[in-house]
Design an enzyme around this catalytic site. Structure first.
Site, PDB file in Angstrom:
ATOM      1  CD  GLU A  35      14.530 -35.009  27.822  1.00 58.87           C
ATOM      2  OE1 GLU A  35      14.305 -35.216  26.842  1.00 58.87           O
ATOM      3  OE2 GLU A  35      15.332 -34.078  27.846  1.00 58.87           O
ATOM      4  N   GLY A  41      10.110 -32.341  26.781  1.00 59.88           N
ATOM      5  CA  GLY A  41      11.061 -31.720  25.628  1.00 59.88           C
ATOM      6  C   GLY A  41      10.569 -29.785  25.928  1.00 59.88           C
ATOM      7  CG  ASP A 309      10.824 -29.292  16.324  1.00 63.23           C
ATOM      8  OD1 ASP A 309      10.003 -29.645  15.899  1.00 63.23           O
ATOM      9  OD2 ASP A 309      11.046 -28.469  17.204  1.00 63.23           O
ATOM     10  CG  HIS A 441     -27.582 -20.716  16.242  1.00 59.52           C
ATOM     11  ND1 HIS A 441     -27.220 -19.937  15.583  1.00 59.52           N
ATOM     12  CD2 HIS A 441     -28.617 -20.146  16.914  1.00 59.52           C
ATOM     13  CE1 HIS A 441     -27.503 -18.753  15.887  1.00 59.52           C
ATOM     14  NE2 HIS A 441     -28.415 -18.446  16.723  1.00 59.52           N
TER      15      HIS A 441
END
Ligand code: FAD
Ligand code: NAD
Length: 462
Positions: A35, A41, A309, A441
């Site tokens: 890295e 990142g 990406d 609920h």
């Protein structure tokens, strides 16, 4: 030079790379992660997490500065003060906690981490340039997970007062005025946050509508909220130049206009990080600017994989992570392919938008006749008690067999409904499955149940 060998070598420690490394380590594969910047990142350091921290801080500041909602429930407060440098310090502490956690998880999985920039020699060899020296690393498998970086507009280069998302998340003062180019994810998430923090915000979008990825029905409540917040939105407009606090824009009708702005955020997309580390030496087949992959994330070169990406849209952290986990398992010998029914997308605007699967138009085009059920939050008790009943849940299903094709929502806090939506699509739910699932609920999730009932023609609460 240090000589290292391993089974799996990963370039890039973002969500794609670090998850691939952890899973590979868990599976007993000897793994090295290289890295160049910081573990985590884009997502952990300058993306998902810092932006959501800023959005939370902006929501808190806004609720105190515009206290009508608080007054309505009998709360009144004095004039709030915002120490924005402290806000950014708090955001940084969350980033540090998470990135530190990634380091610990990698260690636990027995992954060796090299903090340095990787340069490709060939499909099995990489040189890592670290402050402590160089290492030559040989591996059986190479995973490229180098991510993406902000796209620049030639007329508006980054620097000085022209910011990418990265710099805008590190400001120590709230700009008095902010112009934003691009009404996509980043432009709207951060534009709304800065408007709530007190900036006068103008948004300039080239296309005819904001958030062009989402259909109009979903984006309308966001457009309304922008107007309520005093954000001016120019659509069909083109940013021409920026100098001395003045942004020149060509509006949709062709007229030129100048917008005063202390800072300019350019958020017009991100481009794959494929340059600067000799990737071209591998001569991989590309798909436009992205590394081309198949459904196992294999590239055109044997035992060279690519995830996240750098492989293109959708550029989302959860996609990168899912790919990373899968590739590690494939290398370990498991039979896997990327065949998710849908990848959820969330826009953390105000109100939030969730989209999983097909919108009505796309569903009709792909499957013919469809049923669409909607349920508005104004008929949902939980939304009322939370003082925000804008928006709805929408369920899209095939008309012939009621198999659900898409689930969407817009409203406050709907991001947390995305897991139920994704699960329903992944499990191949029919409208009846959702209708027969008892929802607690009072929750926003009841609107999901009611939207399915509406599609079946027997909603109970509308
Ligand atoms: P990245 O996270 O970009 O990581 C790639 C890593 O590779 C980097 O750390 C980089 O330093 C390293 N690297 C590159 N080249 C080299 C080299 N030669 N040697 C060594 N290391 C190298 N997504 C969501 O899903 N949800 C969100 O809410 C969200 N919000 C976002 C907000 C912002 C402001 C931005 C900018 C993005 C956001 N994203 C979000 C997108 C998300 O951050 C990315 O999809 C995700 O980080 C991609 O992961 P990745 O591992 O592919 O790449
Ligand atoms: P985007 O693709 O979401 O939006 C870019 C916008 O800029 C589009 O609306 C586009 O029409 C517009 N545009 C392009 N050129 C222009 C120009 N010259 N003038 C005016 N407008 C122009 O890109 P982004 O907002 O930069 O985000 C990048 C990526 O990061 C996203 O695609 C997404 O994958 C990821 N992201 C995700 C999240 C999330 O999941 N919540 C949040 C932030 C970022």
């Amino acid at each position: 030079m240090n000589e290292l060998r391993c089974k799996v070598l990963i370039i890039g420690g973002g969500p794609g790379g670090y998850v691939a490394a952890i899973r590979a380590g868990q599976l007993g594969l000897d793994t090295i992660l290289v890295e160049a910047g910081r573990l985590g990142g884009t997502c952990l350091n300058v993306g998902c997490i810092p932006s959501k921290a800023l959005i939370h801080a902006a929501d808190a500041a806004h609720s105190l500065r515009e206290p009508q909602a608080l007054n309505a429930i009998g709360l009144s407060i004095g004039r709030p003060e915002l120490d924005f440098a402290k806000t950014i310090g708090w955001k940084d502490s969350i980033v540090a906690r998470l990135t530190g956690g990634v380091g610990a998880l990698l260690k636990k999985a027995k992954v060796r981490t090299v903090l340095g920039s990787a340069q490709i020699v060939d499909g099995k060899t990489v040189i890592a340039h670290a402050d402590t020296g160089e290492s030559r690393i040989e591996a059986e498998h190479l995973i490229i997970a180098t991510g993406s970086e902000p796209a620049e507009l030639p007329a508006l280069p980054f620097g000085s007062d022209v910011l990418s998302s990265t710099e805008s998340l590190a400001l120590t003062e709230v700009p008095g005025s902010l112009a934003v180019v691009g009404a996509g994810y980043i432009g709207l998430e951060l534009g709304i946050a800065f408007a709530k923090l007190g900036s006068r915000v103008t948004i300039v979008e080239a296309l005819a509508k904001i958030l062009p990825l989402y259909d109009q029905e979903l984006t309308q409540p966001v457009a309304r909220r922008l107007a309520d917040l005093g954000v001016e939105t120019l659509t069909g407009a083109k940013a021409i130049s920026f100098a001395k606090g003045a942004l020149k824009v060509a509006e949709a009708d062709g007229k030129e206009r100048t917008i005063a702005a202390d800072k300019l955020l350019v958020a017009v997309g991100r481009r794959a990080r494929t340059g600067g580390f000799d990737l071209e030496k591998l001569d991989l087949t590309m798909s436009g600017p992205f590394v081309r992959i198949d459904d196992q994330c294999a590239t055109s070169m044997r035992n060279v994989w690519a995830i996240g990406d750098v492989t293109g849209e959708p550029m989302l952290a959860h996609r990168a992570m899912a790919q990373g986990e899968m590739v590690a398992e494939i290398i370990a010998g498991e039979k896997r392919a990327f065949d998710s029914v849908a990848i959820p997308a969330i826009c953390f605007t105000d109100p939030e938008i969730v989209a999983v699967g097909l919108a009505p138009e796309a569903a009709k085009a792909a499957h013919g006749e469809i049923r669409v059920g909607r349920f508005p939050f104004r008929a949902n008790g939980r939304a009322m008690t939370l003082q925000d009943d804008e928006g709805f849940v929408r369920v899209v299903a095939r008309a012939d067999n009621n198999v659900v094709l898409g689930i969407h929502a817009v409203g406050a806090g709907v991001s947390e409904l995305s897991s139920a939506f994704s699960l329903a699509l992944e499990m191949g739910a029919r409208l009846e499955d959702i209708a027969l699932t008892i929802q607690a609920h009072p929750t926003l999730g009841e609107a999901f149940h009611e939207a399915a009932l509406t599609a079946l023609g027997h909603s109970l609460h509308i």
